[in-house]
Design an enzyme around this catalytic site. Sequence first.
Site, PDB file in Angstrom:
ATOM      1  N   GLY A  45     -19.770  -2.438  -3.006  1.00  0.00           N
ATOM      2  CA  GLY A  45     -19.177  -2.583  -4.211  1.00  0.00           C
ATOM      3  C   GLY A  45     -19.614  -3.281  -5.148  1.00  0.00           C
ATOM      4  O   GLY A  45     -20.093  -4.421  -4.624  1.00  0.00           O
ATOM      5  N   GLN A  50     -19.900  -9.297 -12.581  1.00  0.00           N
ATOM      6  CA  GLN A  50     -20.679 -10.038 -11.359  1.00  0.00           C
ATOM      7  C   GLN A  50     -22.114  -9.834 -11.888  1.00  0.00           C
ATOM      8  O   GLN A  50     -23.094 -10.793 -11.360  1.00  0.00           O
ATOM      9  CB  GLN A  50     -20.733  -9.193 -10.096  1.00  0.00           C
ATOM     10  CG  GLN A  50     -19.342  -9.569  -9.420  1.00  0.00           C
ATOM     11  CD  GLN A  50     -19.160  -8.919  -8.027  1.00  0.00           C
ATOM     12  OE1 GLN A  50     -18.997  -7.758  -7.991  1.00  0.00           O
ATOM     13  NE2 GLN A  50     -19.573  -9.491  -6.895  1.00  0.00           N
ATOM     14  N   CYS A  94     -17.786 -11.006  -0.531  1.00  0.00           N
ATOM     15  CA  CYS A  94     -18.249 -10.599  -1.760  1.00  0.00           C
ATOM     16  C   CYS A  94     -19.675 -10.938  -2.116  1.00  0.00           C
ATOM     17  O   CYS A  94     -20.045 -11.970  -1.762  1.00  0.00           O
ATOM     18  CB  CYS A  94     -17.249 -11.412  -2.784  1.00  0.00           C
ATOM     19  SG  CYS A  94     -17.408 -11.213  -4.346  1.00  0.00           S
ATOM     20  N   LEU A  95     -20.343 -10.123  -2.809  1.00  0.00           N
ATOM     21  CA  LEU A  95     -21.571 -10.318  -3.278  1.00  0.00           C
ATOM     22  C   LEU A  95     -21.876 -11.515  -4.334  1.00  0.00           C
ATOM     23  O   LEU A  95     -22.922 -12.293  -4.117  1.00  0.00           O
ATOM     24  CB  LEU A  95     -22.442  -9.229  -3.872  1.00  0.00           C
ATOM     25  CG  LEU A  95     -22.599  -8.001  -2.937  1.00  0.00           C
ATOM     26  CD1 LEU A  95     -23.123  -6.783  -3.949  1.00  0.00           C
ATOM     27  CD2 LEU A  95     -23.483  -8.520  -1.915  1.00  0.00           C
ATOM     28  N   HIS A 136     -10.476  -4.478  -4.339  1.00  0.00           N
ATOM     29  CA  HIS A 136     -11.406  -5.821  -4.559  1.00  0.00           C
ATOM     30  C   HIS A 136     -12.130  -5.696  -5.725  1.00  0.00           C
ATOM     31  O   HIS A 136     -12.213  -6.796  -6.813  1.00  0.00           O
ATOM     32  CB  HIS A 136     -12.265  -5.849  -3.220  1.00  0.00           C
ATOM     33  CG  HIS A 136     -13.242  -6.841  -3.231  1.00  0.00           C
ATOM     34  ND1 HIS A 136     -13.290  -8.098  -2.400  1.00  0.00           N
ATOM     35  CD2 HIS A 136     -14.400  -7.208  -4.052  1.00  0.00           C
ATOM     36  CE1 HIS A 136     -14.238  -8.910  -2.757  1.00  0.00           C
ATOM     37  NE2 HIS A 136     -14.845  -8.496  -3.719  1.00  0.00           N
ATOM     38  N   GLU A 137     -12.861  -4.418  -6.182  1.00  0.00           N
ATOM     39  CA  GLU A 137     -13.615  -4.552  -7.412  1.00  0.00           C
ATOM     40  C   GLU A 137     -12.622  -4.394  -8.659  1.00  0.00           C
ATOM     41  O   GLU A 137     -13.081  -5.125  -9.566  1.00  0.00           O
ATOM     42  CB  GLU A 137     -14.585  -3.313  -7.292  1.00  0.00           C
ATOM     43  CG  GLU A 137     -15.507  -3.285  -6.093  1.00  0.00           C
ATOM     44  CD  GLU A 137     -16.203  -4.425  -6.008  1.00  0.00           C
ATOM     45  OE1 GLU A 137     -16.572  -4.920  -6.827  1.00  0.00           O
ATOM     46  OE2 GLU A 137     -16.756  -4.695  -4.807  1.00  0.00           O
ATOM     47  N   HIS A 140     -11.822  -7.937  -9.834  1.00  0.00           N
ATOM     48  CA  HIS A 140     -12.861  -8.426 -10.432  1.00  0.00           C
ATOM     49  C   HIS A 140     -12.630  -8.473 -11.887  1.00  0.00           C
ATOM     50  O   HIS A 140     -13.060  -9.420 -12.648  1.00  0.00           O
ATOM     51  CB  HIS A 140     -14.274  -8.095 -10.109  1.00  0.00           C
ATOM     52  CG  HIS A 140     -14.974  -8.658  -8.947  1.00  0.00           C
ATOM     53  ND1 HIS A 140     -15.478  -9.996  -8.892  1.00  0.00           N
ATOM     54  CD2 HIS A 140     -15.273  -8.128  -7.711  1.00  0.00           C
ATOM     55  CE1 HIS A 140     -15.770 -10.330  -7.681  1.00  0.00           C
ATOM     56  NE2 HIS A 140     -16.045  -9.050  -6.876  1.00  0.00           N
TER      57      HIS A 140
HETATM   58 NI    NI Z   1     -16.644  -9.078  -4.929  1.00  0.00          NI
END
Ligand code: NI
Length: 172
Positions: A45, A50, A94-95, A136-137, A140
């Site tokens: 995701g 991000q 998380c990226l 989660h997304e 963000h």
């Molecule tokens: Ni994340």
Amino acid sequence: MIRPILIHPDPRLKKVVDPVGDLSDDLRRVADDMLETMYDAPGIGLAAPQIGLMARLIVLDCIKESGEAPRPIVMFNPEVIAASDEQSIYDEGCLSIPDQYAEVERPAEVDVRWMDRDGNLQEESFAGLWATCVQHEIDHLNGKLFIDYLSPIKRQMITRKMQKLKRDRARD
Ligand code: NI
């Protein structure tokens, strides 16, 4: 085009971002870039903030089994419209917080409404990893990271590691 992913801490990851109005080819292109960036990372995701784009846009694909067909989903203005009482716990990552994982508890099932890349409203129930990932997304888009669910001590520990990672990367 693969976009650079912002690493926590970054003020852009702490902002509540505005809804997308009319879809444009530019926004669709950004969504395609986000999918490419997510698959390349690899991740399941990615949210627009991000990559430094302040728009309510997320992409996801939680198919992890090799051999299964990918299912890329692009969501503009995603909204959780119902959540189960039942909770589930996942070891999240998380990226924007590379190589750090922690257990987070969230509703096990959620109904989500969003606008797809053609501008049509969609609604679907998600369970399992999909439910965790979509929540989660969406977090963000509200300036919230998975480490915000952890104790302050754990959060500070991870934040310090990320500050060091950013310093090391800037030196290279
Ligand atoms: Ni994340």
